[in-house]
Design an enzyme around this catalytic site. Sequence first.
Site, mmCIF file in Angstrom:
data_model
loop_
_atom_site.group_PDB
_atom_site.id
_atom_site.type_symbol
_atom_site.label_atom_id
_atom_site.label_comp_id
_atom_site.label_asym_id
_atom_site.label_seq_id
_atom_site.Cartn_x
_atom_site.Cartn_y
_atom_site.Cartn_z
ATOM 1 C CE LYS A 201 -8.152 -17.622 9.157
ATOM 2 N NZ LYS A 201 -7.410 -17.242 10.296
ATOM 3 C CE LYS B 131 0.638 -8.564 14.531
ATOM 4 N NZ LYS B 131 -0.753 -8.920 14.664
ATOM 5 C CG LEU C 178 -4.308 -17.017 16.904
ATOM 6 C CD1 LEU C 178 -2.979 -16.469 16.425
ATOM 7 C CD2 LEU C 178 -4.062 -18.073 17.949
ATOM 8 C CE LYS D 33 9.217 -25.235 14.398
ATOM 9 N NZ LYS D 33 8.259 -25.300 13.293
ATOM 10 C CB CYS E 289 -3.084 -14.868 7.915
ATOM 11 S SG CYS E 289 -2.712 -16.133 9.124
ATOM 12 N N GLY F 110 0.915 -7.520 5.350
ATOM 13 C CA GLY F 110 1.861 -8.632 5.192
ATOM 14 C C GLY F 110 1.475 -9.748 6.137
HETATM 15 C C1 UDX Z 1 -4.490 -11.765 10.734
HETATM 16 C C2 UDX Z 1 -5.925 -11.641 11.241
HETATM 17 O O1 UDX Z 1 -6.084 -10.383 11.918
HETATM 18 C C3 UDX Z 1 -6.279 -12.779 12.154
HETATM 19 O O2 UDX Z 1 -7.641 -12.686 12.528
HETATM 20 C C4 UDX Z 1 -6.029 -14.095 11.431
HETATM 21 O O3 UDX Z 1 -6.270 -15.184 12.296
HETATM 22 C C5 UDX Z 1 -4.598 -14.156 10.915
HETATM 23 O O4 UDX Z 1 -4.330 -13.013 10.097
HETATM 24 P P1 UDX Z 1 -2.066 -11.270 11.706
HETATM 25 O O5 UDX Z 1 -1.556 -11.592 10.344
HETATM 26 O O6 UDX Z 1 -1.389 -11.850 12.891
HETATM 27 O O7 UDX Z 1 -3.609 -11.650 11.841
HETATM 28 O O8 UDX Z 1 -1.944 -9.692 11.877
HETATM 29 P P2 UDX Z 1 -2.839 -8.384 11.773
HETATM 30 O O9 UDX Z 1 -2.634 -7.618 13.015
HETATM 31 O O10 UDX Z 1 -4.240 -8.668 11.409
HETATM 32 O O11 UDX Z 1 -2.099 -7.600 10.591
HETATM 33 C C6 UDX Z 1 -1.997 -8.145 9.283
HETATM 34 C C7 UDX Z 1 -1.284 -7.161 8.367
HETATM 35 O O12 UDX Z 1 -2.095 -6.009 8.099
HETATM 36 C C8 UDX Z 1 0.024 -6.604 8.946
HETATM 37 O O13 UDX Z 1 0.939 -6.460 7.891
HETATM 38 C C9 UDX Z 1 -0.377 -5.242 9.485
HETATM 39 O O14 UDX Z 1 0.689 -4.329 9.553
HETATM 40 C C10 UDX Z 1 -1.400 -4.827 8.437
HETATM 41 N N1 UDX Z 1 -2.369 -3.860 8.960
HETATM 42 C C11 UDX Z 1 -3.215 -4.227 9.971
HETATM 43 C C12 UDX Z 1 -2.433 -2.587 8.414
HETATM 44 O O15 UDX Z 1 -1.667 -2.242 7.496
HETATM 45 N N2 UDX Z 1 -3.364 -1.705 8.898
HETATM 46 C C13 UDX Z 1 -4.221 -2.042 9.899
HETATM 47 O O16 UDX Z 1 -5.036 -1.200 10.288
HETATM 48 C C14 UDX Z 1 -4.140 -3.339 10.455
#
Ligand code: UDX
Length: 419
Positions: free
Chosen positions: A192, A308, A141, A25, A248, A245
């Site tokens: 967090k 996503k 983020l 990496k 996080c 999913g």
């Molecule tokens: C998340 C948090 O948003 C972020 O603040 C943290 O730092 C890390 O975790 P991330 O996992 O990158 O970020 O994606 P996010 O866009 O939040 O989506 C998380 C999951 O929820 C995905 O599976 C997404 O499809 C789902 N989701 C999100 C929904 O099903 N509906 C929504 O309205 C939003």
Amino acid sequence: MGVVSSAVLAKLGHVVIGLDVDEVKISQLNRGAVPFYEPDLTDLVQAGLKTQHLAYTTQYEAAIPKAEVILIAVGTPSAPNGTADLRYVFGAVAAAAEYMADKVIVAIKSTVPPGTNVKIRDIISKYTDKQVYVAALPEFLREGNAVADTLKPDRIVIGATEPAVIKRLLSLHEGLGGKRVVITPESAQMAKYTANAYLAQRITFINQIANICEKNGAKISQVIEAIGDDKRIGGHYWYPGLGYGGSCFPKDVKELSAYAKSIGEGQGLLPKIDELNEERIIKKMNEYNKLVEGFKGKKVAVLGLSFKPNTNDTRFAPALVVVPFLLRHGAFVTAYDPQVKDEAIRLYPGIALADDPYKASSEAQVLILLVEWPELINLDVHKLAEVMDSGAFFIDTRNQYTQVDMKNAGLKYVGIGNG
Ligand code: UDX
């Protein structure tokens, strides 16, 4: 998170050295190649390398001695009992400690439970007598939006109590948008977990409401529209689907539950969020299996293998449950994803991969849309209907299309919560 932070801080004019023990990496990064897909990140890394504000190394002795701030951004996977496995955080801190300069700030960006800073301070004191400050700098983020979220965050949370530390961490972030929230490290770490558990709970909640809509004829999108203007509720961030999913939410909800349990607050809502989310996808797949009168022998197109859009991250992606379910039920699966390619071959040896969504759908009796990639929410439905079997099912788990669009094209549409 580490690559994004390093490149953004370099853009702000700081001199940044990114350290990782993975030599492959690091050599990729030093050539300006980002080892995963994240929009705009490659340009930012290349710009940092060019101005020589940014470099990457595997050597602690090269990165640590001159650092005034050390950001720890290593992974904190869940241990089998759900608690955060902090071995990488502790390992990184222990390896860095002997090289730390006097008055350096070790800021923990990784998601860790409150109380971790004390343990980190103890570890550091085993290796050095120098004065080292430990702060919390939680990261909010989103993958796929990481660069934009870091340049224009809603807020930057600084968990520190010593004025000199707060001052230095505020100046580190000068030039970035967003409000500054300066609180204790424990509050920052709780914030967090609370943010992620709340958002995960919100998604689980709307998915429960979608289930009810499916029974009574209401439309979930209309329900959201009707309540979203209430300022106490808001219309964003609770689009229904097969459940949340990613790297996080599933982990952080489990970790907060396990942490709460360890301090005698484990009952109630938190474990239920995780339980409902995990069982949801199988519940929905069983319903779809009935609806299409059995996947057995059917050709099924699966569109979207990442968790996503705008990322090639497949951790806790819906496809990881959906594809094995389909194979177990005797379907012939062809999949397509704009970015998940080589990994798809490794993850799903039993399926065919297509290089566009129409080829994936050719002669299919069922299409399952799993991820709202821009390319996948703008499909030509008439072209789809032409290549698919007549009267095929279009299962839209992200509610991106409408009953009317599909009916006109001759496909049977299935949304979540009646679309
Ligand atoms: C998340 C948090 O948003 C972020 O603040 C943290 O730092 C890390 O975790 P991330 O996992 O990158 O970020 O994606 P996010 O866009 O939040 O989506 C998380 C999951 O929820 C995905 O599976 C997404 O499809 C789902 N989701 C999100 C929904 O099903 N509906 C929504 O309205 C939003």
